[in-house]
Design a protein around this motif. Sequence first.
Motif, PDB file in Angstrom:
ATOM      1  N   LYS A 191       0.824  -1.217   0.000  1.00 37.20           N
ATOM      2  CA  LYS A 191       0.000   0.000   0.000  1.00 37.20           C
ATOM      3  C   LYS A 191       0.864   1.277   0.000  1.00 37.20           C
ATOM      4  CE  LYS A 191      -4.247  -1.766   1.958  1.00 37.20           C
ATOM      5  NZ  LYS A 191      -4.375  -2.604   3.149  1.00 37.20           N
ATOM      6  N   VAL A 192       2.176   1.099   0.228  1.00 33.25           N
ATOM      7  CA  VAL A 192       3.034   2.304   0.259  1.00 33.25           C
ATOM      8  C   VAL A 192       3.085   2.906  -1.162  1.00 33.25           C
ATOM      9  CG1 VAL A 192       5.387   3.156   0.671  1.00 33.25           C
ATOM     10  CG2 VAL A 192       4.386   1.414   2.164  1.00 33.25           C
ATOM     11  N   PRO A 193       2.724   4.171  -1.309  1.00 32.77           N
ATOM     12  CA  PRO A 193       2.681   4.772  -2.655  1.00 32.77           C
ATOM     13  C   PRO A 193       4.073   5.247  -3.113  1.00 32.77           C
ATOM     14  CG  PRO A 193       1.962   6.365  -1.015  1.00 32.77           C
ATOM     15  CD  PRO A 193       2.323   5.126  -0.259  1.00 32.77           C
ATOM     16  N   ASN A 194       4.167   5.573  -4.413  1.00 31.43           N
ATOM     17  CA  ASN A 194       5.341   6.249  -5.013  1.00 31.43           C
ATOM     18  C   ASN A 194       6.677   5.512  -4.862  1.00 31.43           C
ATOM     19  OD1 ASN A 194       3.609   8.325  -5.657  1.00 31.43           O
ATOM     20  ND2 ASN A 194       4.033   9.408  -3.724  1.00 31.43           N
ATOM     21  N   LEU A 195       6.621   4.190  -4.834  1.00 25.46           N
ATOM     22  CA  LEU A 195       7.908   3.487  -4.849  1.00 25.46           C
ATOM     23  C   LEU A 195       8.336   3.350  -6.315  1.00 25.46           C
ATOM     24  CD1 LEU A 195       7.363   0.655  -2.167  1.00 25.46           C
ATOM     25  CD2 LEU A 195       8.761   2.729  -1.955  1.00 25.46           C
ATOM     26  N   ASP A 196       9.493   3.898  -6.638  1.00 21.90           N
ATOM     27  CA  ASP A 196       9.965   3.789  -8.036  1.00 21.90           C
ATOM     28  C   ASP A 196      10.420   2.370  -8.330  1.00 21.90           C
ATOM     29  OD1 ASP A 196       9.749   6.592  -8.698  1.00 21.90           O
ATOM     30  OD2 ASP A 196      11.426   6.887  -7.298  1.00 21.90           O
ATOM     31  N   VAL A 197      11.040   1.774  -7.333  1.00 18.38           N
ATOM     32  CA  VAL A 197      11.607   0.447  -7.549  1.00 18.38           C
ATOM     33  C   VAL A 197      11.259  -0.434  -6.349  1.00 18.38           C
ATOM     34  CG1 VAL A 197      13.747  -0.870  -7.839  1.00 18.38           C
ATOM     35  CG2 VAL A 197      13.547   1.400  -8.857  1.00 18.38           C
ATOM     36  N   ILE A 198      10.822  -1.673  -6.622  1.00 21.33           N
ATOM     37  CA  ILE A 198      10.630  -2.637  -5.534  1.00 21.33           C
ATOM     38  C   ILE A 198      11.602  -3.775  -5.781  1.00 21.33           C
ATOM     39  CG2 ILE A 198       9.032  -4.327  -4.511  1.00 21.33           C
ATOM     40  CD1 ILE A 198       6.771  -2.351  -5.181  1.00 21.33           C
ATOM     41  N   ILE A 199      12.393  -4.063  -4.748  1.00 20.13           N
ATOM     42  CA  ILE A 199      13.342  -5.173  -4.881  1.00 20.13           C
ATOM     43  C   ILE A 199      12.777  -6.355  -4.105  1.00 20.13           C
ATOM     44  CG2 ILE A 199      15.677  -5.953  -4.344  1.00 20.13           C
ATOM     45  CD1 ILE A 199      16.541  -3.026  -4.802  1.00 20.13           C
ATOM     46  N   GLU A 200      12.560  -7.422  -4.845  1.00 23.15           N
ATOM     47  CA  GLU A 200      11.964  -8.612  -4.247  1.00 23.15           C
ATOM     48  C   GLU A 200      13.110  -9.552  -3.927  1.00 23.15           C
ATOM     49  OE1 GLU A 200      10.235 -11.490  -2.739  1.00 23.15           O
ATOM     50  OE2 GLU A 200      11.250 -12.033  -4.601  1.00 23.15           O
ATOM     51  N   ALA A 201      13.385  -9.756  -2.605  1.00 26.44           N
ATOM     52  CA  ALA A 201      14.578 -10.516  -2.232  1.00 26.44           C
ATOM     53  C   ALA A 201      14.237 -11.785  -1.456  1.00 26.44           C
ATOM     54  CB  ALA A 201      15.516  -9.635  -1.416  1.00 26.44           C
ATOM     55  N   THR A 202      12.931 -12.182  -1.431  1.00 22.08           N
ATOM     56  CA  THR A 202      12.600 -13.417  -0.703  1.00 22.08           C
ATOM     57  C   THR A 202      12.963 -14.629  -1.542  1.00 22.08           C
ATOM     58  OG1 THR A 202      10.377 -13.503  -1.623  1.00 22.08           O
ATOM     59  CG2 THR A 202      10.642 -12.303   0.451  1.00 22.08           C
TER      60      THR A 202
END
Length: 585
Positions: free
Chosen positions: A81-92
């Motif tokens: 739900k956090v807005p305005n993330l330019d990049v999400i790094i998925e590390a799981t």
Amino acid sequence: MNRREYSRLQGIQVGGKIMALKVKVGIVGMGLGGSTVYKTLRTIDHVEIGIVCDLMENTPGMEMARLDGVQTCVSLDVFLKVPNLDVIIEATGIPEIQQHVRRNKAKSSAVIEAQGANLMMFIIEEKEKLAEIKRLKGELDAILNSVQEAIEVAGIDGKIKYVNPSFSRVTSIPAVQRIGYNIFDVSPNGALARSIRTHEPVFAHRALVGGTSVDVISNASPIVVDGQMEGAVVVFQPLTDIYKLMEQLKASNQVINELQSRLNQISTSSYTFDDLIGSHPEFESALNLAHKAAKSNSTILITGESGTGKELFAHAIHGASLRRNKPFIKVNCAAIPETLLESEFFGHEKGAFTGAVKTKLGKMELANGGTIFLDEIGDMNPYLQAKLLRVLQDMEFERVGGTKPIKVDVRVISATNRNLYEMAKQGNFREDLFYRLNVLELRLPPLRKHKEDIPAYVHSLIAKFNRKFGKHVMGLTAQAEELLMQYNWPGNIRELQNVLERAIVTVEDEIISHKHMLNFVDSQNSIKKEQMSLEIMPIQQMEKQMIQLALQHYGNSMEGKKQAANALKISLATLYNKLKTISNL
Ligand SMILES: Nc1ncnc2c1ncn2[C@@H]1O[C@H](COP(=O)(O)OP(=O)(O)OP(=O)(O)O)[C@@H](O)[C@H]1O
Ligand SMILES: [Mg+2]
């Protein structure tokens, strides 16, 4: 990461001014992989970590983020739900979570798996390198834009890649009409084309810039990158600029030469009255007059036999005058070849005669503001006498071959050991010049007239020669001193100086005996010679000779006649009477 995500990331990071923006990043999975990514990202300026998420609250990565003040969460739903993330790094690395994140965020953020995160960091590093390159390019542009020389760069295929602003200034070809064209078409014979063809540097190549009438001198060099020739660069200047520089150089050289020749000729006077030794009344009256003369600006004629100190007096007078900080120029009128006399005195313009390759200042101009010492004036050639007379009258002259009058302010001191008055009377020296030079006459007595000063000279000369030759001479024997006092010193103080110098060089003791000097001084002989020169003649004739001798010695002025009468032990009136009679003899 797909193409869209990658290019979007690139757009953020390398697009001109956008570089200043921060990339907002969120990380899911703060185990080993996630926390490594976190550690790296938090050191990068352009990255802001917005939130990190892990199901376990106490992983080392979560702890670190909390300590840094970064928002943390343990629920994926909260994260998404956090807005305005330019990049999400998925590390799981868990496929379900990866899909869930993609499904929810792929439209608004770039989603990168942990391996992709490495790629992103590579891009960030590249971006920093790019910024450095841009900075270097900015510096290079500033340099290339500011140099006066024209610069042109072409690739190995001859395609022109760059010209600087001076190129367009020099050739009048705008950059757009040059860049993109091929050097082999537009300037096939120039240095740039030649350097590309030969793979060698080209130096001082003179040619017209292709398509123009601009004559230039160029240097070209290959551009080699990692051992491979990539093209070449040429730097050139129009000949007109070079000619201008050459002209400037020539003019500067001329100034340097003139200054140099002035420097060589100017001798600042090096003697003062303190160097003049002598206290006998006859010598002292000359000294007093010289002191007074020094304070005035009058023209002085110094007369006296050879070696009596005429030059020394001239120096001392200059050194005690108001002109002391200005040049003291000595001219030996007897030593200058007749053909050069005029140019020596008044200088010449370039080309005034064969051999006059440059303008030369004459002694008169060099002495401006100071003193000119005309030594051996009695030997000056009659033509120059006439010219000098004119200069003395109005202190103005022209250089040989010149038309511009040059005005100077020079004090004239002349010296001679000849009887100028007699010479003038006999027509061997211009009378009018004689009177101009003889405003103030300084008559230096011969040494035999002030022998009492000999011990003082001897004392000072022994000290001088001891220093010069490293000797320890203490003095003379009484007999040696007697010899010096008896001798009549036809060469005056100079001769005394020479005699002592030779004695001090040869003596081995501390005391000079008469034997050391006999070789140099033959007193009896010289006295005899002087007496022998008298022949038997009518008394009246002898009287005439005596009177002439006395007048020669004391001068023909009123004061001179008085002194002559005194010396002859007759009254002034008798002298005048006798002068009348002898003029009829
Ligand atoms: N009063 C003096 N005291 C000390 N040294 C002197 C004195 N007069 C002359 N001299 C020295 O004697 C030498 C001859 O002097 P100077 O050259 O001035 O003589 P001059 O009259 O110009 O001779 P010339 O007519 O031969 O050129 C110089 O070395 C000078 O230093
Ligand atoms: Mg002299």
